[in-house]
Design a protein around this motif. Structure first.
Motif, short mmCIF file in Angstrom:
data_model
loop_
_atom_site.label_atom_id
_atom_site.label_comp_id
_atom_site.label_asym_id
_atom_site.label_seq_id
_atom_site.Cartn_x
_atom_site.Cartn_y
_atom_site.Cartn_z
N TYR A 47 6.29 -4.80 -8.30
CA TYR A 47 5.11 -5.45 -8.24
C TYR A 47 5.14 -6.18 -6.92
O TYR A 47 6.11 -6.89 -6.82
N GLU A 48 4.07 -6.05 -6.10
CA GLU A 48 4.35 -6.44 -4.75
C GLU A 48 3.23 -7.74 -4.77
O GLU A 48 2.08 -7.67 -5.04
N LEU A 49 3.65 -9.13 -4.12
CA LEU A 49 3.01 -10.13 -4.11
C LEU A 49 1.73 -9.97 -3.50
O LEU A 49 0.40 -10.32 -4.13
N LEU A 50 1.44 -9.39 -2.44
CA LEU A 50 0.03 -9.52 -1.57
C LEU A 50 -0.74 -8.21 -2.17
O LEU A 50 -1.76 -7.91 -1.63
N ALA A 51 0.12 -7.06 -2.59
CA ALA A 51 -0.85 -5.80 -2.90
C ALA A 51 -0.80 -5.29 -4.25
O ALA A 51 -1.12 -4.19 -4.58
N GLY A 52 -0.01 -6.18 -5.13
CA GLY A 52 -0.05 -5.76 -6.75
C GLY A 52 0.76 -4.52 -6.78
O GLY A 52 1.81 -4.01 -6.16
N TYR A 53 -0.07 -3.64 -7.42
CA TYR A 53 0.68 -2.24 -7.37
C TYR A 53 -0.04 -0.93 -6.71
O TYR A 53 0.02 0.28 -6.76
N LYS A 54 -0.94 -1.71 -5.68
CA LYS A 54 -1.54 -0.54 -5.02
C LYS A 54 -0.53 0.03 -3.88
O LYS A 54 -0.80 1.23 -3.66
N LEU A 55 0.47 -0.71 -3.11
CA LEU A 55 1.06 -0.37 -2.28
C LEU A 55 2.56 -0.65 -2.81
O LEU A 55 2.76 -1.34 -3.67
N SER A 56 3.52 0.40 -2.46
CA SER A 56 4.64 0.32 -2.84
C SER A 56 5.94 0.61 -1.49
O SER A 56 5.50 1.11 -0.70
N TYR A 57 6.84 0.06 -2.01
CA TYR A 57 8.00 0.40 -0.79
C TYR A 57 9.29 1.09 -1.40
O TYR A 57 10.41 1.30 -0.56
N GLY A 58 9.33 1.42 -2.64
CA GLY A 58 10.64 2.03 -3.22
C GLY A 58 11.13 3.23 -2.94
O GLY A 58 10.31 4.18 -2.31
N LEU A 59 12.48 3.28 -3.10
CA LEU A 59 13.03 4.71 -2.73
C LEU A 59 12.93 5.47 -3.90
O LEU A 59 13.04 6.66 -3.86
N PHE A 84 4.04 3.48 -13.29
CA PHE A 84 3.57 2.21 -14.08
C PHE A 84 2.57 2.55 -15.32
O PHE A 84 2.30 1.65 -15.96
N SER A 85 2.02 3.75 -15.37
CA SER A 85 1.45 4.06 -16.31
C SER A 85 2.09 4.70 -17.43
O SER A 85 1.58 4.81 -18.54
N ASP A 86 3.23 4.90 -17.39
CA ASP A 86 4.29 5.49 -18.17
C ASP A 86 4.72 4.29 -19.21
O ASP A 86 5.49 3.45 -18.57
N PRO A 87 4.66 4.21 -20.61
CA PRO A 87 5.24 3.19 -21.20
C PRO A 87 6.85 2.94 -21.03
O PRO A 87 7.53 1.87 -21.13
N GLY A 88 7.63 4.13 -20.62
CA GLY A 88 9.03 4.14 -20.24
C GLY A 88 9.15 3.73 -18.86
O GLY A 88 10.40 3.57 -18.63
N LEU A 89 8.08 3.63 -17.92
CA LEU A 89 8.22 3.08 -16.71
C LEU A 89 9.47 4.29 -16.02
O LEU A 89 10.31 3.86 -15.36
N LYS A 90 9.16 5.46 -16.26
CA LYS A 90 10.03 6.44 -15.61
C LYS A 90 10.20 6.46 -14.01
O LYS A 90 9.29 6.25 -13.35
N ARG A 91 11.48 6.43 -13.61
CA ARG A 91 11.78 6.17 -12.25
C ARG A 91 12.18 7.76 -11.65
O ARG A 91 12.78 8.53 -12.41
N SER A 92 11.55 7.98 -10.67
CA SER A 92 11.73 9.31 -9.89
C SER A 92 12.19 9.09 -8.44
O SER A 92 11.60 8.47 -7.65
N PRO A 93 13.05 9.86 -8.03
CA PRO A 93 13.66 9.74 -6.62
C PRO A 93 12.58 10.25 -5.66
O PRO A 93 12.02 11.32 -5.85
N LYS A 94 12.17 9.51 -4.60
CA LYS A 94 11.48 9.98 -3.50
C LYS A 94 12.52 10.57 -2.60
O LYS A 94 13.58 10.62 -2.63
N LEU A 95 11.57 11.16 -1.52
CA LEU A 95 12.38 11.89 -0.40
C LEU A 95 13.38 10.99 0.43
O LEU A 95 14.43 11.09 0.61
N SER A 96 12.85 9.73 0.41
CA SER A 96 13.59 8.77 1.06
C SER A 96 14.88 8.35 0.30
O SER A 96 15.83 7.92 1.10
N ALA A 97 14.89 8.40 -0.89
CA ALA A 97 16.23 8.34 -1.72
C ALA A 97 17.05 9.19 -1.38
O ALA A 97 18.23 9.00 -1.25
N SER A 98 16.73 10.56 -1.22
CA SER A 98 17.66 11.65 -1.09
C SER A 98 18.05 11.54 0.52
O SER A 98 19.44 11.62 0.64
#
Length: 505
Positions: free
Chosen positions: A444-456, A461-475
């Motif tokens: 959750y980003e203070l200035l942009a809510g859930y519209k923008l994100s920075y995560g690796l 956020f639509s999944d009740p389990g809040l599934k995590r998936s690696p992005k290219l940046s994580a790899s």
């Protein structure tokens, strides 16, 4: 994960040209820390569970329509899963903050045993996976009860309460935590919360973009900044007197550091840029390094800028073992001719500074271009102007639209160019000791809510389990950290010559 590895290989082929000047993780000092970051309110969720009480961030986020951190990434329940992801990525350190109202629900006094247990378990989990914890004590989330009682950071009572909170954290976690940041990006916190109204608790006089119900932009940011410095210094002194000899940790203060560059080669813009550096950097760094505010701030603000007593000067000076630097982008600075008279109701931080900030390229307050030469310039300026202090880069990253794509190629380009710029600064003598990418997962980003994100890692956020998936940046980050990726220097690590003879940072 295998698919992403193939993506990563393709990107590396495109983006990286191996040559004799390519750099790797091994080009950094052996004890240099590479990690990633979050904060309590943006990651934990569980806002009303196990004894936690509301903070000013809860109140603030529920006053607009950008979403809130009630659930966020549910790190409170999913911390083991997230720590495992960090370890698999090869992170050497993790920066997180402690929710004051989870640990001490009434702001002072009795400790919440369930909150205490959560942080002990989190730190233990990190240690067990070989990840160094770096703790931020305050990240915008003052217990609402203290705000209601006396107004929080604009009252000197905060110094005693913050020091007591820090004491609990040092005592309970200090055997396993060696790096402490007292207050997150203290300058932007004071400006955003008490001059512009876009950070909690949202004080301002008048702002066409923010509806503030209270505040005085001409005085409150400077009162808050003064109390931030005294609270930081008080907590730092406590640590040195009571804990440092046994725990052997370090305590630092964090600021937000734009790259600041003159818009033209004119003398006026050069002077304005130095004034902007005094206001943005020097406001809080001059006291902790040299013991007092910049002369230019004292001249412009007069009696609106608080004065340190001799005892306070001694307390604040030398109170940071390191400087925490938060940097995302660079802006041009243009001088603004002072108006014949500025009404008191219009006095606020940016009119006091008397400059215009111009974002470079396609950059804006919410999005920006990669400008690594500006980052290198910040580190060089701090080295030259503040006695080359030990520095940790506590946040650096690139926001992109939060959607389902995992191929965040612009973020890969951004990370590698900024790490390269940081390495250049280190080779030039900067005492930079760590780098924390913001953020380890989508938050959750203070200035942009859930519209923008920075995560690796992408969070659905639509999944009740809040599934995590690696992005290219994580790899990519994984490959860089484990030594399987060499990174060619980026052409953009040098400032373009926009004006003949124009000055750099």
């Amino acid at each position: 994960m295998k698919v992403l590895s193939l993506f990563c290989i393709c990107v590396v082929i495109v983006l990286v040209t191996r040559d004799s000047n390519a750099f790797t993780r091994n080009d950094f000092p052996e004890d240099f820390l590479f990690g990633a970051a979050t904060s309590a309110y943006q990651w934990e969720g569980a806002v009303d569970e196990d004894g936690r009480t509301p903070s000013v961030w809860d109140t603030f986020s529920h006053s607009d329509n950008k979403g809130n951190g009630d659930i966020a990434c549910d790190g409170y329940h999913k911390y083991k899963e997230d720590v495992k992801l960090m370890a698999e990525m090869g992170l050497e350190a993790f920066r997180f903050s402690i929710s004051w109202s989870r640990l001490i629900p009434n702001g002072r006094g009795q400790i919440n045993p369930k909150g205490l247990l959560f942080y002990k378990n989190l730190i233990k989990e990190l240690r067990n996976h070989g990840v160094e914890p770096h703790v931020t004590l305050y990240h915008y989330d003052l217990p609402q009860v203290l705000e209601d009682e006396y107004g929080g950071w604009i009252d000197r009572k905060i110094i005693e309460d913050f020091t007591a909170f820090a004491d609990v954290c040092f005592r309970e976690f200090g055997d396993d935590v060696k790096l402490w940041t007292t207050i997150n990006e203290a300058n932007i916190f004071a400006i955003g919360a008490y001059s512009e109204g876009f950070l909690p608790p949202g004080h301002c006089s008048t702002n066409e973009f923010v509806n503030c119900s209270t505040g005085n932009s001409s005085t409150e940011p400077y009162l808050a900044g003064h109390n931030i410095l005294l609270a930081h210094a008080s907590a730092s002194k406590l640590y040195r007197l009571k804990y440092k000899s046994k725990q052997r940790g370090s305590v630092g203060l964090s600021i937000y550091a734009y790259g600041l560059v003159p818009y033209t080669e004119s003398k006026e813009d050069e002077i304005a840029t130095q004034r902007a550096k005094d206001f943005f950097y020097g406001w809080l760094l001059k006291p902790v390094v040299f013991g007092d505010y910049p002369d230019e701030m004292k001249r412009i603000l007069g009696t609106r800028l608080p004065v340190f007593s001799e005892e306070e000067t001694e307390l604040v000076k030398g109170s940071s073992d390191f400087l925490g630097i938060i940097h995302y982008t660079t802006v041009y600075i243009a001088n603004i001719a002072p108006a014949p008279s500025v009404l008191p109701s219009k006095q606020e931080f940016f009119t006091d500074m008397g400059v215009d900030t111009i974002f470079i390229g396609n950059s804006s307050f919410f999005k920006w271009d990669a400008i690594p030469w500006g980052f290198e310039g910040v580190l060089e300026y701090l080295k030259q102007s503040y006695n080359n202090p030990p520095i940790y880069i506590l946040e650096n990253g690139l926001p992109l639209e939060h959607d389902s794509t995992l191929q965040d190629t612009p973020r890969v380009e951004y990370i590698q160019s900024y790490i390269g710029a940081m390495l250049n600064a280190i080779k030039n003598g900067s005492d930079t000791r760590g780098y924390f990418f913001w953020s380890v997962i989508d938050l959750y980003e203070l200035l942009a809510g859930y519209k923008l994100s920075y995560g690796l890692y992408y969070v659905n956020f639509s999944d009740p389990g809040l599934k995590r998936s690696p992005k290219l940046s994580a790899s990519w980050y994984t490959g860089f950290l484990n030594g399987t990726i060499d990174v060619a220097p980026q052409a953009t690590t040098q400032q373009p010559s926009l004006f003949p003879g124009s000055s750099s940072l």
